[in-house]
Design an enzyme around this catalytic site. Structure first.
Site, PDB file in Angstrom:
ATOM      1  CD  GLU A  63      -2.763  -1.457   2.372  1.00  0.00           C
ATOM      2  OE1 GLU A  63      -2.703  -0.627   3.280  1.00  0.00           O
ATOM      3  OE2 GLU A  63      -3.506  -2.456   2.410  1.00  0.00           O
ATOM      4  CG  ASN A 123      -0.781  -6.974  -1.324  1.00  0.00           C
ATOM      5  OD1 ASN A 123      -1.421  -7.564  -2.205  1.00  0.00           O
ATOM      6  ND2 ASN A 123      -1.238  -6.840  -0.084  1.00  0.00           N
ATOM      7  CG  HIS A 176     -10.057  -5.861   0.832  1.00  0.00           C
ATOM      8  ND1 HIS A 176     -10.262  -6.965   1.629  1.00  0.00           N
ATOM      9  CD2 HIS A 176      -8.748  -5.535   0.968  1.00  0.00           C
ATOM     10  CE1 HIS A 176      -9.124  -7.275   2.240  1.00  0.00           C
ATOM     11  NE2 HIS A 176      -8.187  -6.436   1.848  1.00  0.00           N
ATOM     12  CD  GLU A 230      -4.790  -7.801   1.741  1.00  0.00           C
ATOM     13  OE1 GLU A 230      -5.658  -7.099   2.296  1.00  0.00           O
ATOM     14  OE2 GLU A 230      -3.582  -7.532   1.766  1.00  0.00           O
ATOM     15  CG  ASP A 235     -12.720  -9.227   2.046  1.00  0.00           C
ATOM     16  OD1 ASP A 235     -12.549  -8.333   1.197  1.00  0.00           O
ATOM     17  OD2 ASP A 235     -12.281  -9.141   3.214  1.00  0.00           O
TER      18      ASP A 235
HETATM   19  O1  9MR Z   1      -7.595  -7.839   8.459  1.00  0.00           O
HETATM   20  C1  9MR Z   1      -6.552  -7.145   9.116  1.00  0.00           C
HETATM   21  C2  9MR Z   1      -7.029  -6.629  10.475  1.00  0.00           C
HETATM   22  O2  9MR Z   1      -7.284  -7.725  11.330  1.00  0.00           O
HETATM   23  C3  9MR Z   1      -5.983  -5.715  11.078  1.00  0.00           C
HETATM   24  O3  9MR Z   1      -6.491  -5.126  12.250  1.00  0.00           O
HETATM   25  C4  9MR Z   1      -5.586  -4.634  10.079  1.00  0.00           C
HETATM   26  C5  9MR Z   1      -4.476  -3.736  10.631  1.00  0.00           C
HETATM   27  O4  9MR Z   1      -3.273  -4.450  10.721  1.00  0.00           O
HETATM   28  O5  9MR Z   1      -5.141  -5.230   8.874  1.00  0.00           O
HETATM   29  C6  9MR Z   1      -6.130  -5.983   8.247  1.00  0.00           C
HETATM   30  O6  9MR Z   1      -5.615  -6.494   7.033  1.00  0.00           O
HETATM   31  C7  9MR Z   1      -5.310  -5.534   6.049  1.00  0.00           C
HETATM   32  C8  9MR Z   1      -4.112  -6.050   5.290  1.00  0.00           C
HETATM   33  O7  9MR Z   1      -3.046  -6.311   6.163  1.00  0.00           O
HETATM   34  C9  9MR Z   1      -3.686  -5.080   4.205  1.00  0.00           C
HETATM   35  N1  9MR Z   1      -4.781  -4.748   3.339  1.00  0.00           N
HETATM   36  C10 9MR Z   1      -6.023  -4.327   3.978  1.00  0.00           C
HETATM   37  C11 9MR Z   1      -6.445  -5.359   5.026  1.00  0.00           C
HETATM   38  C12 9MR Z   1      -7.776  -4.988   5.651  1.00  0.00           C
HETATM   39  O8  9MR Z   1      -7.692  -3.790   6.345  1.00  0.00           O
END
Ligand code: 9MR
Length: 310
Positions: free
Chosen positions: A128, A168, A204, A233, A235
């Site tokens: 990101e 990513n 997402h 990722e 969903d």
């Molecule tokens: O799903 C993840 C959530 O449990 C965490 O609190 C959050 C912060 O670390 O990260 C979420 O996963 C993210 C991923 O690492 C990167 N892309 C977006 C995802 C959803 O926010």
């Protein structure tokens, strides 16, 4: 009906997991082991989880995921080495010198990517880094090290790891200004021979769906750069974009079909069951995954099997 992992020889289907649930929840563990042939730690390999205390790594949870993957012959996507979120508090307040910040970045990437050499098959090295409104995101890394922090992260990872190295991002799945920015970023890395092997499209889906044909076109242009593309990722929240389980299943079928037809060989859903997902708690839609909260297979599950050729 057999398991999802047996449907296609060409495409792996994975899930993001929580090590505590793997240890304690039998249904969860059984579902992950029997249905999926790829795995990502949803949080356990993030810097803030691995090194909450300065100078001391705790690999227990991450190692649990790695061991589980090995036992069940799963492809491992490591997530993530450099990000602007979920880093340890002790890294604040970001007043270190450029040299010191670079040393911290290098040590972290080398420590973690080195530890999982031979285990992690693909690393999300940088996550990101592109801003939603264009250009590179203003992060602590950008401020301290300039845009070269991205090059350095890939180079340090390449020095210690035999994994495929990925960039990513989210919101860069189809054709959009942001996906153009991501394309330009990775094209520039390729042109300058920075050791990048692939791009992760998070996918997402909540407020609006991304047209599957646009995902395919994006995959194709990235593939033409010589890069692998994974869906990392996935969903699909039920709500504004997809009103019910049937619409959700249709979208899963179309988007997984389009992506894999365009050359994607790894599709990872961001969780296992609807009982444990980040989306509903953020108000981003309901029940976004392939299994319901009782681990029953949903219409979306069958749709993914169909997309994979069943
Ligand atoms: O799903 C993840 C959530 O449990 C965490 O609190 C959050 C912060 O670390 O990260 C979420 O996963 C993210 C991923 O690492 C990167 N892309 C977006 C995802 C959803 O926010």
């Amino acid at each position: 009906m057999g398991s999802l992992r047996a449907v296609s020889d060409d495409v792996r289907v994975g899930c993001a997991v929580d090590p505590a649930s793997l240890r304690t929840d039998t249904d969860y563990r059984r579902t992950v082991a029997s249905e999926f042939d790829a795995i990502t730690a949803e949080n356990a390999m993030k810097w803030g989880r691995l090194a909450a205390d300065e100078g001391a790594y705790d690999f227990a949870d991450a190692d649990d995921v790695a061991r589980f993957a090995e036992r069940h012959d799963m492809y491992v996507r490591g997530h993530t080495l450099v990000w602007h979120r979920m880093y340890p508090e002790w890294l604040r307040p970001w007043t270190r010198s450029e040299a010191e910040t670079e040393r911290l970045l290098r040590d972290h990437v080398q420590t973690v990517a080195g530890r999982y050499r031979g285990c992690v098959d693909a690393w999300d090295v940088v996550n990101e880094a592109v801003a939603d409104d264009g250009g590179l995101r203003e992060t602590q890394w950008l401020n301290a090290l300039g845009p070269e922090y991205i090059d350095r992260a890939f180079e340090y990872a390449a020095g210690v790891s035999d994994a495929d190295l990925f960039y990513n991002d989210y919101g860069a799945d189809g054709l959009s200004e942001k996906s153009d920015e991501v394309y330009d970023l990775v094209a520039d890395l390729v042109a300058r021979e920075v050791p990048i092997d692939g791009v992760g499209l998070q996918l997402h889906v909540f407020e609006e769906t991304v047209p599957p044909a646009d995902v395919a076109a994006n995959v194709e242009r990235l593939t033409e750069l010589g890069l692998d593309v994974h869906i990392t990722e996935l969903d699909v929240g039920i709500g504004a974009a997809v009103p019910d389980e049937e619409a959700q299943a249709d979208y899963y079928r179309e988007v997984v079909g389009a992506a894999t037809d365009a050359g994607v060989d790894t599709v990872v859903t961001w969780g296992v069951d609807d009982g444990q997902s980040w989306l509903p708690e953020r108000g981003f839609g309901e029940a976004p995954l392939l299994f319901d909260e009782s681990f029953e297979r949903k219409p979306a599950y069958r749709a993914v099997r169909e997309a994979l050729g069943e």
